[in-house]
Design an enzyme around this catalytic site. Structure first.
Site, PDB file in Angstrom:
ATOM      1  N   CYS A 148       0.827  -1.200   0.000  1.00 36.25           N
ATOM      2  CA  CYS A 148       0.000   0.000   0.000  1.00 36.25           C
ATOM      3  C   CYS A 148       0.867   1.258   0.000  1.00 36.25           C
ATOM      4  O   CYS A 148       0.615   2.202  -0.757  1.00 36.25           O
ATOM      5  CB  CYS A 148      -0.931  -0.010   1.212  1.00 36.25           C
ATOM      6  SG  CYS A 148      -2.133   1.355   1.214  1.00 36.25           S
ATOM      7  N   CYS A 149       1.909   1.265   0.832  1.00 40.29           N
ATOM      8  CA  CYS A 149       2.819   2.408   0.868  1.00 40.29           C
ATOM      9  C   CYS A 149       3.514   2.598  -0.474  1.00 40.29           C
ATOM     10  O   CYS A 149       3.705   3.725  -0.937  1.00 40.29           O
ATOM     11  CB  CYS A 149       3.872   2.210   1.960  1.00 40.29           C
ATOM     12  SG  CYS A 149       3.257   2.384   3.650  1.00 40.29           S
ATOM     13  N   CYS A 180      -0.903   7.988   7.384  1.00 46.46           N
ATOM     14  CA  CYS A 180      -2.253   7.756   6.880  1.00 46.46           C
ATOM     15  C   CYS A 180      -3.181   7.363   8.033  1.00 46.46           C
ATOM     16  O   CYS A 180      -2.772   6.713   8.995  1.00 46.46           O
ATOM     17  CB  CYS A 180      -2.244   6.655   5.828  1.00 46.46           C
ATOM     18  SG  CYS A 180      -1.391   7.109   4.303  1.00 46.46           S
ATOM     19  N   CYS A 220      -3.510   3.646   9.380  1.00 48.89           N
ATOM     20  CA  CYS A 220      -2.303   3.024   9.940  1.00 48.89           C
ATOM     21  C   CYS A 220      -1.626   3.876  11.008  1.00 48.89           C
ATOM     22  O   CYS A 220      -0.466   3.647  11.341  1.00 48.89           O
ATOM     23  CB  CYS A 220      -1.317   2.703   8.811  1.00 48.89           C
ATOM     24  SG  CYS A 220      -1.951   1.547   7.573  1.00 48.89           S
ATOM     25  N   CYS A 246       7.684   4.171   5.644  1.00 47.27           N
ATOM     26  CA  CYS A 246       6.862   3.964   4.448  1.00 47.27           C
ATOM     27  C   CYS A 246       7.697   3.528   3.255  1.00 47.27           C
ATOM     28  O   CYS A 246       7.180   2.931   2.317  1.00 47.27           O
ATOM     29  CB  CYS A 246       6.116   5.249   4.096  1.00 47.27           C
ATOM     30  SG  CYS A 246       7.181   6.641   3.722  1.00 47.27           S
TER      31      CYS A 246
END
Length: 264
Positions: free
Chosen positions: A139-140, A222, A225, A248
């Site tokens: 996702c990062c 984010c 998280c 990240c």
């Protein structure tokens, strides 16, 4: 107090790998820059780096997080037209988005660029917006690392807010360094600042604080998280809580993407 404050492997410069400074032109250049500006203040380093032909074309990357406003203010005092890249992962706190607008207007930042992942990439790799629940690294990479690396391709280097006190791996952080794998130069004007320096600078210049700091978020990423931090906990403990991950992936250290340690 020092008051101045998707990776394309085919495009990777061979100068960023191994060897000592004498055998590597880029590392030699960075060593010379550090020697040249060794005793300069953060403001002087930032101002002269923007004019030094050895550094090249620079941009600044900012998360508009808990401490970001200090470096942004320094940059605005030097040159309000510095390109400032802000990565909107589209999963940020509403408070961060509002704070970004407030700070940009307050400092009159004239070249703010909002970076996002392409909608095509999002639809293919995270169509339901739940990738962070299954694979935070992926996702990062999708929402932050790859979009930023793409945006940085037009620059010779970038300015960061990294500081020595943030991690043991940064204890010897210099004003200038070679970014592994990319052949770019990183400029770290605040490398020698201590936590109290950041706090004092923000107070003395009456700079707005990120609203989530007062709610127990000393490190802000984010929304899905990031969680509040309790008294006595490490400031980064609220990032990816319960996972062996604190970075990240936008910074590389010792030739690899950082996944462990307190890395802001």
């Amino acid at each position: 107090m020092p008051h101045d404050q998707d990776i394309n492997q085919s495009a990777v410069s061979p100068l960023s790998f191994g060897g000592d400074a004498s055998a590597d032109p880029l590392k030699e250049k960075v060593a010379q820059l550090n020697a040249r500006y060794k005793h300069h203040s953060a403001t002087a380093v930032l101002e002269r780096a923007l004019k030094d032909e050895d550094v090249g074309k620079l941009t600044m990357v900012s998360s508009f997080g808990a401490e970001s406003v200090a470096l942004l203010h320094l940059a605005a005092m030097v040159d309000r037209t510095i390109p400032v890249l802000f990565v909107d992962t589209e999963m940020l706190f509403t408070e961060t988005l509002e704070y970004q607008i407030e700070v940009a207007e307050r400092l009159n930042l004239q070249n703010l660029q909002i970076i996002r992942a392409s909608q095509v990439s999002l639809e293919v790799e995270d169509p339901d917006g739940t990738l962070h629940q299954r694979d935070t690294d992926a996702c990062c990479s999708l929402r932050k690392t790859r979009p930023l690396q793409k945006a940085l391709r037009g620059y010779d280097g970038w300015i960061t807010g990294r500081k020595r006190f943030q991690a043991g791996t940064r204890a010897a952080l210099e004003f200038f360094e070679v970014e592994d794998f990319t052949g770019r130069i990183k400029v770290n004007p605040l490398a020698h600042w201590a936590p109290e320096d950041v706090k004092s600078y923000m107070e003395e210049n009456n700079l707005p604080r990120h609203p989530l700091v007062a709610k127990g978020y000393p490190s802000i990423g984010c929304a899905p998280c990031t969680s509040p931090v309790k008294p006595g906990e490490d400031p980064r403990s609220g990032r990816w809580r319960g996972q062996d991950k604190t970075e990240c992936g936008i910074h590389f250290e010792n030739g690899k993407m950082v996944r462990k340690g307190v890395n802001a």
